[in-house]
Design a protein around this motif. Structure first.
Motif, PDB file in Angstrom:
ATOM      1  N   LEU A 128      41.106  37.172  49.697  1.00 26.43           N
ATOM      2  CA  LEU A 128      41.087  38.661  49.021  1.00 26.43           C
ATOM      3  C   LEU A 128      42.619  38.781  48.943  1.00 26.43           C
ATOM      4  O   LEU A 128      43.477  38.809  49.843  1.00 26.43           O
ATOM      5  N   VAL A 129      42.897  39.412  47.530  1.00 26.42           N
ATOM      6  CA  VAL A 129      44.199  39.825  47.367  1.00 26.42           C
ATOM      7  C   VAL A 129      43.975  41.272  47.238  1.00 26.42           C
ATOM      8  O   VAL A 129      42.983  41.739  46.843  1.00 26.42           O
ATOM      9  N   SER A 130      44.970  42.048  47.929  1.00 27.36           N
ATOM     10  CA  SER A 130      44.717  43.435  48.070  1.00 27.36           C
ATOM     11  C   SER A 130      46.214  44.170  47.435  1.00 27.36           C
ATOM     12  O   SER A 130      47.347  43.790  47.809  1.00 27.36           O
ATOM     13  N   LEU A 138      47.075  32.584  42.449  1.00 28.01           N
ATOM     14  CA  LEU A 138      47.297  31.564  43.535  1.00 28.01           C
ATOM     15  C   LEU A 138      45.865  31.432  44.236  1.00 28.01           C
ATOM     16  O   LEU A 138      45.450  30.345  44.876  1.00 28.01           O
ATOM     17  N   ALA A 139      45.206  32.460  44.381  1.00 29.74           N
ATOM     18  CA  ALA A 139      43.904  32.352  45.336  1.00 29.74           C
ATOM     19  C   ALA A 139      42.851  31.818  44.472  1.00 29.74           C
ATOM     20  O   ALA A 139      42.233  30.762  45.062  1.00 29.74           O
ATOM     21  N   ALA A 193      38.859  37.120  45.558  1.00 28.79           N
ATOM     22  CA  ALA A 193      38.459  38.418  45.072  1.00 28.79           C
ATOM     23  C   ALA A 193      39.735  39.248  44.945  1.00 28.79           C
ATOM     24  O   ALA A 193      40.636  38.931  45.460  1.00 28.79           O
ATOM     25  N   LEU A 194      39.433  40.333  44.590  1.00 26.98           N
ATOM     26  CA  LEU A 194      40.730  41.504  44.227  1.00 26.98           C
ATOM     27  C   LEU A 194      40.234  42.872  44.421  1.00 26.98           C
ATOM     28  O   LEU A 194      39.182  42.976  44.105  1.00 26.98           O
ATOM     29  N   ALA A 195      41.092  43.472  45.359  1.00 27.61           N
ATOM     30  CA  ALA A 195      40.862  44.969  45.493  1.00 27.61           C
ATOM     31  C   ALA A 195      41.801  45.800  45.528  1.00 27.61           C
ATOM     32  O   ALA A 195      43.088  45.380  45.942  1.00 27.61           O
ATOM     33  N   VAL A 196      41.989  46.571  44.562  1.00 23.34           N
ATOM     34  CA  VAL A 196      42.858  47.366  44.334  1.00 23.34           C
ATOM     35  C   VAL A 196      42.820  48.730  44.388  1.00 23.34           C
ATOM     36  O   VAL A 196      41.477  49.181  44.269  1.00 23.34           O
ATOM     37  N   LEU A 203      35.947  35.912  39.790  1.00 26.24           N
ATOM     38  CA  LEU A 203      36.586  36.630  40.630  1.00 26.24           C
ATOM     39  C   LEU A 203      35.855  37.907  40.956  1.00 26.24           C
ATOM     40  O   LEU A 203      35.188  38.464  40.146  1.00 26.24           O
ATOM     41  N   GLN A 204      35.604  38.073  42.201  1.00 26.54           N
ATOM     42  CA  GLN A 204      34.930  39.292  42.835  1.00 26.54           C
ATOM     43  C   GLN A 204      35.915  40.308  42.810  1.00 26.54           C
ATOM     44  O   GLN A 204      37.215  40.472  43.234  1.00 26.54           O
TER      45      GLN A 204
END
Length: 197
Positions: free
Chosen positions: A82-84, A99-100, A117-120, A139-140
């Motif tokens: 998870l990228v935040s 990268l993920a 996943a990405l959470a912004v 990508l979620q």
């Protein structure tokens, strides 16, 4: 004529000694089974005899916090990268998203055990949103609750990469300078040791 001892009286004399030996054996068995658990709990709680060396590259999150504590509501049953990003998904965030995905692909036959996943905290720019739809179809994406996230990220405004287990527990955290090979090795090790997800 010699005296003959009564057999029942000799067995009565040996019984307390045999009973004592049985109790000692029971105590040793209990000590061998429960002792290591008590020792391990004490080592974890009071941080003694903990080796200084480590085999993982990220920052270990070992306090039972989960994805919800991070400010992300999701129901993913696999390992997750998870990228935040509390702000817009700038260059460092975009690099971690790339990268993920590369790390998930790098898992090879275990790729199906993980997701990315990405959470912004802010809306994505329209051109980047189009790029994600085109180049990152798996990508979620999640909204990020900034009040929750602020406590977990320790006020760091930079994008971060998290490894999350199938139960939603936070396992490792990396900053934007993370080395992809190191993250991949960490995730491979976790998958190897895990029988979940």
């Amino acid at each position: 004529m010699g005296t003959v001892m009564n057999p029942s009286s000799t067995s009565d004399l040996k019984a307390p000694q045999g009973r004592g030996r049985g109790r000692l054996q029971l105590l040793l068995i209990l000590l061998l089974t429960i002792g290591p658990m008590i020792l391990a709990t004490g080592m974890y709680k009071y941080q003694f005899w903990v080796p200084d060396s480590r085999i993982y590259h990220g920052e270990l999150i070992g306090n039972g916090q989960n994805r919800t504590d991070l400010g992300v509501q999701a129901d993913e049953q696999r390992w997750q990268l998870l990228v935040s990003a509390p702000n817009e998904c700038a260059t460092d965030c975009q690099q971690l998203v790339y990268l993920a995905r590369q790390i998930q692909i790098g898992l090879g036959r275990d790729a199906s055990r993980a997701s990315h996943a990405l959470a912004v905290g802010q809306a994505l720019a329209s051109d980047y949103q189009a790029k994600l739809a085109r180049e990152y179809p798996q990508l979620q994406r999640y909204p990020l609750d900034l009040s929750q996230y602020g406590r977990m990220s320790q006020g760091k405004p930079d994008a971060q990469l998290w490894i999350i287990d199938p139960h939603g527990n936070l396992v490792l955290r990396y900053d934007a300078r993370a080395n992809g090979k190191d993250v991949l090795n960490d995730l491979r090790q976790l998958l190897k040791l895990s029988n979940i997800g």
